[in-house]
Write an enzyme that holds these catalytic residues in place. Sequence first.
Site, PDB file in Angstrom:
ATOM      1  N   ARG A  39     -52.146 -42.570 -24.104  1.00 13.46           N
ATOM      2  CA  ARG A  39     -51.809 -43.222 -22.835  1.00 13.46           C
ATOM      3  C   ARG A  39     -52.573 -42.508 -21.719  1.00 13.46           C
ATOM      4  NH1 ARG A  39     -46.740 -42.709 -25.554  1.00 13.46           N
ATOM      5  NH2 ARG A  39     -45.829 -44.760 -25.964  1.00 13.46           N
ATOM      6  N   LYS A  67     -44.062 -40.595 -23.853  1.00 11.53           N
ATOM      7  CA  LYS A  67     -42.970 -41.240 -23.137  1.00 11.53           C
ATOM      8  C   LYS A  67     -41.627 -40.694 -23.591  1.00 11.53           C
ATOM      9  CE  LYS A  67     -44.041 -45.943 -21.710  1.00 11.53           C
ATOM     10  NZ  LYS A  67     -43.941 -47.350 -22.116  1.00 11.53           N
ATOM     11  N   HIS A 138     -55.390 -48.964 -20.669  1.00  8.74           N
ATOM     12  CA  HIS A 138     -54.483 -49.513 -21.677  1.00  8.74           C
ATOM     13  C   HIS A 138     -55.223 -50.385 -22.685  1.00  8.74           C
ATOM     14  CE1 HIS A 138     -50.341 -49.385 -22.842  1.00  8.74           C
ATOM     15  NE2 HIS A 138     -50.354 -50.679 -23.108  1.00  8.74           N
ATOM     16  N   ARG A 141     -56.368 -48.187 -25.407  1.00  8.69           N
ATOM     17  CA  ARG A 141     -55.252 -47.897 -26.316  1.00  8.69           C
ATOM     18  C   ARG A 141     -55.007 -49.078 -27.252  1.00  8.69           C
ATOM     19  NH1 ARG A 141     -50.639 -44.740 -27.033  1.00  8.69           N
ATOM     20  NH2 ARG A 141     -48.646 -45.846 -27.144  1.00  8.69           N
ATOM     21  N   HIS A 163     -44.715 -44.931 -30.775  1.00  5.79           N
ATOM     22  CA  HIS A 163     -43.707 -45.966 -30.534  1.00  5.79           C
ATOM     23  C   HIS A 163     -42.408 -45.610 -31.236  1.00  5.79           C
ATOM     24  CE1 HIS A 163     -46.840 -49.383 -29.744  1.00  5.79           C
ATOM     25  NE2 HIS A 163     -46.666 -48.602 -28.700  1.00  5.79           N
ATOM     26  N   TYR A 172     -49.979 -55.480 -32.779  1.00  8.56           N
ATOM     27  CA  TYR A 172     -51.346 -55.136 -33.161  1.00  8.56           C
ATOM     28  C   TYR A 172     -51.769 -55.734 -34.487  1.00  8.56           C
ATOM     29  CZ  TYR A 172     -50.716 -51.976 -29.334  1.00  8.56           C
ATOM     30  OH  TYR A 172     -50.454 -51.474 -28.102  1.00  8.56           O
TER      31      TYR A 172
END
Length: 191
Positions: A39, A67, A138, A141, A163, A172
């Site tokens: 990120r 995150k 992004h 990514r 994630h 994806y």
Amino acid sequence: MRILTPSTVDQLLAAIPQRSPFGARDRALIVFDLHTGLRSCELVALNVGHVMTHAGSPREWLEVIGKGGYHRQVPLNSVARQAILDLVAFNRMRGFAVAPDSPLLVTRCHRRLPTRSLRDILQRHRERADLDVRCSPHSLRHSFASRLAAVAPLPVVQVALGHARLSSTQVYTHTTPAQLAAGVERLANNG
């Protein structure tokens, strides 16, 4: 979701003037992000010591605090390790600090590169390459994740991206009708 094709990436990288003051840095940071899927905030938070060993070689793995404060290990392939060497060499050549606690990505004023500057860098080079595709940190990514999903199981992509839920990673998977038909045909051939 914007995914950069290999030809778009080639055009973007070719448009970066190597003789510009920060061309080598910009190229190396784009390549590094395309091979790690970090990120923006994770990328700009990197210090030299996060990516280099005390012996002066690139690390094999990168520990990232993502995150929500979650820690994850990101493997660094040979292309990412070469980008690290290029970034450190750029910093050294330009007189920027390369001590372990120094920022890996810096501005002209020797300060840590702000997150918003990544978007500006990509926008500048996208315009120079005359690309119709929107290019953002992004999208790098997303491009990493899509390329990885094509060669690795989805749980691997989930871990690489940090994630928490597999459902976040499923965007994806891009199944073409030919891939679907081939998969169903394998069922018939396997009994």
